[in-house]
Scaffold this motif. Structure first.
Motif, PDB file in Angstrom:
ATOM      1  N   VAL A 134      60.278 -23.423  46.814  1.00 15.72           N
ATOM      2  CA  VAL A 134      61.164 -23.918  45.770  1.00 15.72           C
ATOM      3  C   VAL A 134      60.339 -24.022  44.492  1.00 15.72           C
ATOM      4  O   VAL A 134      59.405 -24.821  44.410  1.00 15.72           O
ATOM      5  CB  VAL A 134      61.760 -25.296  46.141  1.00 15.72           C
ATOM      6  N   ASP A 135      60.679 -23.197  43.514  1.00 14.39           N
ATOM      7  CA  ASP A 135      60.014 -23.222  42.206  1.00 14.39           C
ATOM      8  C   ASP A 135      60.846 -24.085  41.275  1.00 14.39           C
ATOM      9  O   ASP A 135      62.037 -23.816  41.078  1.00 14.39           O
ATOM     10  CB  ASP A 135      59.888 -21.814  41.629  1.00 14.39           C
ATOM     11  N   VAL A 136      60.222 -25.115  40.730  1.00 16.09           N
ATOM     12  CA  VAL A 136      60.920 -26.055  39.860  1.00 16.09           C
ATOM     13  C   VAL A 136      60.305 -25.985  38.471  1.00 16.09           C
ATOM     14  O   VAL A 136      59.111 -26.239  38.298  1.00 16.09           O
ATOM     15  CB  VAL A 136      60.810 -27.496  40.413  1.00 16.09           C
ATOM     16  N   THR A 137      61.123 -25.644  37.489  1.00 13.17           N
ATOM     17  CA  THR A 137      60.693 -25.610  36.099  1.00 13.17           C
ATOM     18  C   THR A 137      61.266 -26.836  35.399  1.00 13.17           C
ATOM     19  O   THR A 137      62.456 -27.133  35.537  1.00 13.17           O
ATOM     20  CB  THR A 137      61.180 -24.319  35.407  1.00 13.17           C
ATOM     21  N   SER A 138      60.400 -27.544  34.680  1.00 10.64           N
ATOM     22  CA  SER A 138      60.833 -28.767  34.009  1.00 10.64           C
ATOM     23  C   SER A 138      60.154 -28.902  32.655  1.00 10.64           C
ATOM     24  O   SER A 138      59.158 -28.241  32.384  1.00 10.64           O
ATOM     25  CB  SER A 138      60.516 -29.981  34.887  1.00 10.64           C
ATOM     26  N   ASP A 139      60.714 -29.797  31.847  1.00  8.67           N
ATOM     27  CA  ASP A 139      60.167 -30.038  30.511  1.00  8.67           C
ATOM     28  C   ASP A 139      58.790 -30.689  30.573  1.00  8.67           C
ATOM     29  O   ASP A 139      57.969 -30.492  29.686  1.00  8.67           O
ATOM     30  CB  ASP A 139      61.107 -30.943  29.709  1.00  8.67           C
ATOM     31  N   ALA A 140      58.557 -31.488  31.612  1.00 11.50           N
ATOM     32  CA  ALA A 140      57.286 -32.193  31.795  1.00 11.50           C
ATOM     33  C   ALA A 140      56.954 -32.178  33.284  1.00 11.50           C
ATOM     34  O   ALA A 140      57.837 -31.991  34.114  1.00 11.50           O
ATOM     35  CB  ALA A 140      57.405 -33.622  31.291  1.00 11.50           C
ATOM     36  N   PRO A 141      55.693 -32.376  33.634  1.00  6.28           N
ATOM     37  CA  PRO A 141      55.329 -32.399  35.057  1.00  6.28           C
ATOM     38  C   PRO A 141      56.111 -33.463  35.827  1.00  6.28           C
ATOM     39  O   PRO A 141      56.393 -34.546  35.299  1.00  6.28           O
ATOM     40  CB  PRO A 141      53.837 -32.735  35.045  1.00  6.28           C
ATOM     41  N   LEU A 142      56.479 -33.153  37.061  1.00  3.98           N
ATOM     42  CA  LEU A 142      57.202 -34.080  37.931  1.00  3.98           C
ATOM     43  C   LEU A 142      56.247 -34.630  38.980  1.00  3.98           C
ATOM     44  O   LEU A 142      55.295 -33.960  39.371  1.00  3.98           O
ATOM     45  CB  LEU A 142      58.342 -33.348  38.643  1.00  3.98           C
TER      46      LEU A 142
END
Length: 69
Positions: A42-50
């Motif tokens: 599962v590749d998760v792209t976000s505005d900031a690290p999770l």
């Protein structure tokens, strides 16, 4: 933007993929979720690290587990 890859165990079908994508996609700041059923990646792209705990909670809400959890 940051992208992290997690491995989810227990997914067996397209409905599983949709559930994980939906729950992880609800995390604040997530802009994209790509799920590979065959590998469990599962590749998760976000505005900031999770945090791993945030992603783990979403995956568990969908009914699955992160590998190594």
């Amino acid at each position: 933007m940051t992208t992290s890859t997690y491995t989810v165990v227990g997914m067996t079908c397209g409905h599983c993929v949709s559930s994980v994508r939906e729950e992880v996609g609800r995390i604040d700041g997530v802009t994209q979720v790509d799920v590979n059923l065959a590998s469990g990646a599962v590749d998760v792209t976000s505005d900031a690290p999770l945090t791993d705990d945030t992603v783990r909670a979403a995956v568990e809400e969908a009914g699955y587990q992160l590998a190594g959890s």
